[in-house]
Structure formats: C-alpha cells, structure tokens
Design a protein around this motif. Structure first.
Motif, PDB file in Angstrom:
ATOM      1  N   VAL A 107     -22.070 -31.305 -46.884  1.00 59.14           N
ATOM      2  CA  VAL A 107     -21.330 -29.788 -45.163  1.00 59.14           C
ATOM      3  C   VAL A 107     -21.903 -30.200 -43.700  1.00 59.14           C
ATOM      4  O   VAL A 107     -22.346 -30.772 -43.957  1.00 59.14           O
ATOM      5  CB  VAL A 107     -22.120 -28.533 -46.545  1.00 59.14           C
ATOM      6  CG1 VAL A 107     -21.919 -27.954 -47.657  1.00 59.14           C
ATOM      7  CG2 VAL A 107     -23.826 -28.687 -46.275  1.00 59.14           C
ATOM      8  N   GLY A 108     -21.619 -28.990 -43.400  1.00 65.11           N
ATOM      9  CA  GLY A 108     -22.022 -29.699 -41.472  1.00 65.11           C
ATOM     10  C   GLY A 108     -21.604 -30.092 -41.249  1.00 65.11           C
ATOM     11  O   GLY A 108     -20.154 -29.887 -41.366  1.00 65.11           O
ATOM     12  N   GLY A 109     -21.414 -30.364 -39.915  1.00 66.45           N
ATOM     13  CA  GLY A 109     -20.772 -30.856 -38.752  1.00 66.45           C
ATOM     14  C   GLY A 109     -20.383 -32.412 -39.105  1.00 66.45           C
ATOM     15  O   GLY A 109     -20.970 -33.248 -38.911  1.00 66.45           O
ATOM     16  N   GLU A 110     -19.342 -32.365 -39.622  1.00 62.71           N
ATOM     17  CA  GLU A 110     -18.334 -33.789 -39.816  1.00 62.71           C
ATOM     18  C   GLU A 110     -17.947 -34.934 -38.814  1.00 62.71           C
ATOM     19  O   GLU A 110     -17.735 -34.595 -37.518  1.00 62.71           O
ATOM     20  CB  GLU A 110     -16.533 -33.500 -40.700  1.00 62.71           C
ATOM     21  CG  GLU A 110     -16.112 -34.405 -41.456  1.00 62.71           C
ATOM     22  CD  GLU A 110     -15.267 -34.206 -42.185  1.00 62.71           C
ATOM     23  OE1 GLU A 110     -14.092 -35.429 -41.165  1.00 62.71           O
ATOM     24  OE2 GLU A 110     -15.031 -33.912 -42.853  1.00 62.71           O
ATOM     25  N   PRO A 111     -18.997 -35.964 -39.368  1.00 63.91           N
ATOM     26  CA  PRO A 111     -18.782 -36.937 -38.296  1.00 63.91           C
ATOM     27  C   PRO A 111     -17.668 -37.666 -37.766  1.00 63.91           C
ATOM     28  O   PRO A 111     -16.813 -36.947 -38.705  1.00 63.91           O
ATOM     29  CB  PRO A 111     -19.395 -38.349 -38.424  1.00 63.91           C
ATOM     30  CG  PRO A 111     -19.245 -38.010 -40.118  1.00 63.91           C
ATOM     31  CD  PRO A 111     -19.266 -36.470 -40.467  1.00 63.91           C
ATOM     32  N   LYS A 112     -17.362 -37.845 -36.091  1.00 64.24           N
ATOM     33  CA  LYS A 112     -15.366 -38.450 -35.758  1.00 64.24           C
ATOM     34  C   LYS A 112     -15.751 -39.424 -36.519  1.00 64.24           C
ATOM     35  O   LYS A 112     -15.647 -40.555 -35.202  1.00 64.24           O
ATOM     36  CB  LYS A 112     -15.462 -38.051 -34.338  1.00 64.24           C
ATOM     37  CG  LYS A 112     -15.777 -36.185 -33.736  1.00 64.24           C
ATOM     38  CD  LYS A 112     -15.291 -35.941 -32.291  1.00 64.24           C
ATOM     39  CE  LYS A 112     -14.830 -34.592 -32.874  1.00 64.24           C
ATOM     40  NZ  LYS A 112     -14.965 -33.796 -30.955  1.00 64.24           N
ATOM     41  N   LEU A 113     -15.056 -40.054 -37.548  1.00 66.39           N
ATOM     42  CA  LEU A 113     -15.280 -41.415 -37.702  1.00 66.39           C
ATOM     43  C   LEU A 113     -13.419 -41.673 -38.008  1.00 66.39           C
ATOM     44  O   LEU A 113     -13.293 -40.725 -38.467  1.00 66.39           O
ATOM     45  CB  LEU A 113     -15.687 -41.522 -39.541  1.00 66.39           C
ATOM     46  CG  LEU A 113     -18.261 -41.720 -38.726  1.00 66.39           C
ATOM     47  CD1 LEU A 113     -18.440 -41.827 -40.103  1.00 66.39           C
ATOM     48  CD2 LEU A 113     -17.679 -42.861 -37.106  1.00 66.39           C
ATOM     49  N   TRP A 114     -13.426 -43.117 -37.999  1.00 70.16           N
ATOM     50  CA  TRP A 114     -11.494 -43.322 -37.673  1.00 70.16           C
ATOM     51  C   TRP A 114     -11.499 -42.600 -39.468  1.00 70.16           C
ATOM     52  O   TRP A 114     -10.390 -43.053 -39.697  1.00 70.16           O
ATOM     53  CB  TRP A 114     -11.772 -44.543 -37.245  1.00 70.16           C
ATOM     54  CG  TRP A 114     -12.327 -44.984 -38.454  1.00 70.16           C
ATOM     55  CD1 TRP A 114     -13.495 -46.482 -37.822  1.00 70.16           C
ATOM     56  CD2 TRP A 114     -11.587 -46.423 -39.299  1.00 70.16           C
ATOM     57  NE1 TRP A 114     -14.338 -47.490 -38.853  1.00 70.16           N
ATOM     58  CE2 TRP A 114     -12.900 -47.173 -39.672  1.00 70.16           C
ATOM     59  CE3 TRP A 114     -10.205 -46.547 -39.412  1.00 70.16           C
ATOM     60  CZ2 TRP A 114     -11.665 -48.324 -40.413  1.00 70.16           C
ATOM     61  CZ3 TRP A 114      -9.619 -46.955 -40.559  1.00 70.16           C
ATOM     62  CH2 TRP A 114     -10.541 -48.322 -41.462  1.00 70.16           C
ATOM     63  N   CYS A 115     -12.414 -43.271 -40.429  1.00 71.16           N
ATOM     64  CA  CYS A 115     -12.040 -43.492 -41.952  1.00 71.16           C
ATOM     65  C   CYS A 115     -12.079 -42.450 -42.763  1.00 71.16           C
ATOM     66  O   CYS A 115     -12.134 -42.416 -44.243  1.00 71.16           O
ATOM     67  CB  CYS A 115     -12.498 -44.657 -42.283  1.00 71.16           C
ATOM     68  SG  CYS A 115     -14.528 -45.282 -42.537  1.00 71.16           S
ATOM     69  N   LEU A 116     -12.275 -41.645 -41.775  1.00 68.26           N
ATOM     70  CA  LEU A 116     -12.119 -40.239 -42.947  1.00 68.26           C
ATOM     71  C   LEU A 116     -11.140 -39.187 -42.057  1.00 68.26           C
ATOM     72  O   LEU A 116     -10.616 -38.890 -41.160  1.00 68.26           O
ATOM     73  CB  LEU A 116     -13.505 -38.922 -41.495  1.00 68.26           C
ATOM     74  CG  LEU A 116     -14.923 -39.385 -42.226  1.00 68.26           C
ATOM     75  CD1 LEU A 116     -16.031 -38.602 -42.020  1.00 68.26           C
ATOM     76  CD2 LEU A 116     -15.567 -39.371 -43.954  1.00 68.26           C
TER      77      LEU A 116
END
Length: 485
Positions: A107-116
């Motif tokens: 939960v929470g702020g999902e990181p901005k990663l290319w593989c998500l």
C-alpha cells in the motif's frame, strides 16, 4: 591478492659519506620500483575484476549440493492445490508465506518504475480439440562464465548431457540460460543441423526442431531488473510462436532468466515480474495456443514470482538448486504431464530438467498426477552460508511496519541478503527490514544501480511477527522480507 616485497643489504661504512649517500639513493630507487610493481599488479587485478564482471552472466556464482527425494504422486486425500499453495506446505511452516496478505501489492505511494505495470488477464488452457501431440522440452542453465570461459567447455560435458537425454525422443524446444553461444553447444552434440536457434541480448537462448515446427513470430520483452546489491542489469523473456507442421498445433514458448536477489523479483518485485511474463504471453500468443515457460527464475516456490505465476500456469516440474529456481510451467491440464526428469549437471552448477507433455487428449498415453509436494521438498536444502542460503522472500522499496512483538536491531549490515540470513539464524525472527546506507560517491560510467550496489552498510531490523494487511508499505531506500524455515 598480490604482495610486493623488497629486501636490500644494508652496508654501513663509518668513514664513507659517499657510500651512505649511494645506499640511500639505492633504497629510494628500490622502493620506487616496489611501489610501481604494486601499482601495476593492482591495476591488473582491477582490470581482471572488471572483465569478469562484464563476461560473467547475470547469475549466482555458487555451487549448490544436495539431492531431492524420489518424485511420488501426491496423496489423493490432500486434493489439488488452491491459489498456488497446497495444504502439505502447512507442515513445513510455509503458511507464513501464503496468507492472503500477499495477494496484493504493498500500500501507499507506488514508485515510478518501468517494470510496474497492470495486472494481466487470466490465461486460457491449451486447446483440447484437434490432433493430439506429445511435446518434449528442456531447460538448462549452462553456467557459461565458468563452464565455457574458465574451463573451456569441460570436454563438451553440457552438450553430452543434452545428447544423452535425447536417445529415446528428440526435444521439440529447448531453453538455455547463461548461454553465450548456442551454436557451439548444439554443434558439439551433433544437433546443429536439426535445430534453429535464437540468442537473446541477456544471454538467454532457445532452439526448436525445424523438421517438425515452423516459426510464426519471435521476440524479446524486458520483464524485470536486478536489485542494486546484486546488479547485472535488466532481465528479459525470449519468446517464439511456433506451428507444428503435421498437426497444425501452435506453441508459444518463453525462456527466462530471472532477476537477483533470489526470491526478490528484482526492483519491481515478484508479482510485477510474474505479471510482465504473463503479459508477454497475452500480448503475443493467441487463445488456444499451448504455452510453455522455462527458465532459471532465481525464484523458488517461496517467492512471490512463482506464487503469482501459479495463478496463471501449472508448475510442471522444477529442479533443486537454491530450493528449486529452475522451472517448467505450462497452460496444460493436470493430466497433460507425461514424464519429467532431472538430468545431470554436465559441469554446470544447475541440473538440466526436462518434461514430456501432452497437447490435447491422447487415449493411449497415461498422464502423471502433478506432484504438488516437489516444489516444497526441494526447499529443505536451505542453509546458513553463501553457497546454500537463499531468502524466503525479499521486496525492494518496501517496509514492514510492525510495531508489536519481539524486535532486534543489527547495525552495519552490508546488504539485504545478509539481513535475511541474520533473521533466518534467529528462530524468534519472522520478518526483517533493511535500510541501505548512503550510496557510493559518483563515479564515471556508473549508473544509479551500480552506485547503490556499492553503498555503505546500514541497519537491519529483525521482527518477531509477520506483516498483516496494511503493514506492507512502499518506502524508498528499504528492503523487507521473510526467512524460510
């Protein structure tokens, strides 16, 4: 290490200043030579280390030992697995890994990663109508940097394992990991004329028997990326869509070498890695296609990678290295497994594994009952040293906010793998979290991951409880996970 040593005769002449001066200058020149030699050999070591890192595959360079028990059918009283788990796993303490809390992302702020990316739809089962077909598949990590570069191929020992396993029936498709030159491997086995091969940029390779199959399409899709402390780069899914010349059946074959650390799923986690693999199938295959996924996943049945994949595909067979990180999965029915076998290592640090599966209904072939216990049985070889240890579960950029129960802090821990090992060694520990120290100073040619990989040690928090719903949270700079016992 290289040590430079120097010895010189000390000649003292009480009445000769010239001799004293000459001796001092000689000593200076000797020390200068020694320093130059030391600098030269240090440079050689640095260049050698850089070269080995470049040629070394994205894999763990440890030899593992141990055997697995004879494969036996799963007791009928226990029934099929549910949601990727099985009641038998409860007996081995794996219930802590398979609670519903793991079914969703943190939960929470999902990181901005290319593989998500988005969650893919469910996959179809293989088409049961039409002409049936028996299909034989191989998965083999070739340990290239050691077997072929360091040992010169060891007398073509890997090729001999492949050739010997084909005496009864040839392979339809083969997937190789840590594979720099597939033509060399097949040529040494006398198979190059029978197979066409593809070599991916992440040193994954695949081959198909060209007399029986034709290529409809093929490609490579990036699906994951290593964690900083064990960073070799991105990881891909090498795939091809084939059509059988006689029956017309279509096969979508995927070969994958998974991200490090073991059981982490890389920087985006095991769920994202599994979802990306499945999206490779939904994007490039067509409903009704048979799907086979092979590889060294750097993830075993305790991981979120395999747990998530088993919601889409059936685990046909697995090896025993690092608790079963070599796997074959498919969209066949339960009775479609005809035969499975763990082959020799052939000089690799992994066993080659193979499977024969049935596509469609075959009245004259008796299928094996899926052995639901095998993935859990092979995990009994976990140990407490670098050669045998693997972490039960690891999540990058995640924290377990557990405030109750027993806890312990260990300072100056080098990397998350070590933190997990400390948890594994303390029976009071049920979960852990690790905070990496500051990254290394900027250095030309080093990207963010390399700098993080060289970061300073940090604190390791051992926790006496597993996370509950809402306690798994995205948090930059942290890594959290579970041991496996």
């Amino acid at each position: 290490s290289v040590e430079a040593s120097m010895s010189a005769d000390e000649r003292l002449a009480d009445d000769s200043k010239e001799l004293i001066g000459t001796g001092q200058k000689g000593k200076e020149r000797t020390w200068h030579r020694a320093a130059a030699i030391a600098i030269f050999f240090a440079g050689v070591l640095l260049v050698g280390a850089f070269f080995l890192r470049k040629i070394g595959p994205a894999a763990l360079y440890q030899q593992t030992s141990g055997t697995i028990q004879l494969v036996a059918p799963f007791p009928a009283t226990l029934g099929p697995e549910k949601n990727g788990t099985h009641p038998e796993s409860e007996k081995k303490g794996t219930h802590q890994l398979d609670d519903g809390v793991w079914d969703k992302l943190p939960v929470g702020g999902e990181p901005k990663l290319w593989c998500l990316g988005p969650v893919p739809p469910k996959l179809w089962k293989v088409e049961q109508t039409g002409k049936p077909l028996l299909l034989k598949v191989l998965s083999y990590n070739l340990f290239w940097w050691n077997l072929y570069i360091k040992r010169g191929g060891n007398g073509d020992s890997a090729s001999k394992v492949i050739k010997a396993s084909m005496e009864d029936t040839p392979y339809d498709v083969m997937g190789f990991q840590e594979c720099r030159d597939p033509w060399k491997v097949l040529s040494a086995a006398g198979l190059l004329e029978q197979y066409d091969v593809f070599h991916g940029k992440y040193d994954t390779c695949m081959a198909y028997r060209k007399a029986d199959w034709k290529v409809l399409s093929h490609g490579l899709t990036d699906v994951a990326e290593d964690m900083p402390k064990n960073y070799y780069g991105k990881r891909g899914a090498l795939w091809m869509r084939l059509q059988h010349r006689l029956t017309g059946r279509k096969l979508f074959f995927v070969n994958h070498h998974g991200p490090l650390s073991v059981n982490s799923g890389g920087i985006c986690g095991g769920q994202a890695t599994a979802h990306n693999l499945v999206r490779t199938m939904t994007d490039n295959a067509e409903p009704g296609d048979a799907i086979i996924l092979t590889g060294d996943f750097n993830a075993n049945a305790a991981s979120l990678t395999l747990r998530t994949l088993k919601k889409y595909l059936m685990q046909v067979f697995n090896g025993n290295v690092f608790g079963g990180i070599d796997n074959i999965l498919s969209n066949i029915e339960d009775d479609g497994i005809v035969a499975t076998k763990r082959l020799g290592k052939g000089g690799s640090d992994h066993n080659a594994i193979n499977a024969v599966i049935a596509l469609g209904k075959m009245s004259n072939v008796n299928g094996l009952s899926p052995d639901w216990t095998l993935p859990w049985r092979v995990m009994g070889n976990n140990g407490f040293d670098d050669k045998k240890f693997w972490c039960g579960r690891m999540e990058f950029g995640v924290n377990y906010e557990i405030s109750d129960g027993w806890s312990k802090t260990v300072e100056n821990v080098k990397k998350p793998d070590r933190c997990c090992l400390l948890c594994q060694m303390d029976k009071r520990c049920k979960a852990w979290a690790f905070k990496q120290g500051p990254p290394a100073p900027p250095h030309p040619g080093m990207d963010w991951h390399m700098l993080q990989g060289k970061a300073f040690p940090g604190p390791c928090w051992l926790k006496g409880l597993v996370p509950q719903h809402g306690q798994r949270k995205w948090e930059a700079g942290l890594v959290a996970g579970l041991p496996y016992r």
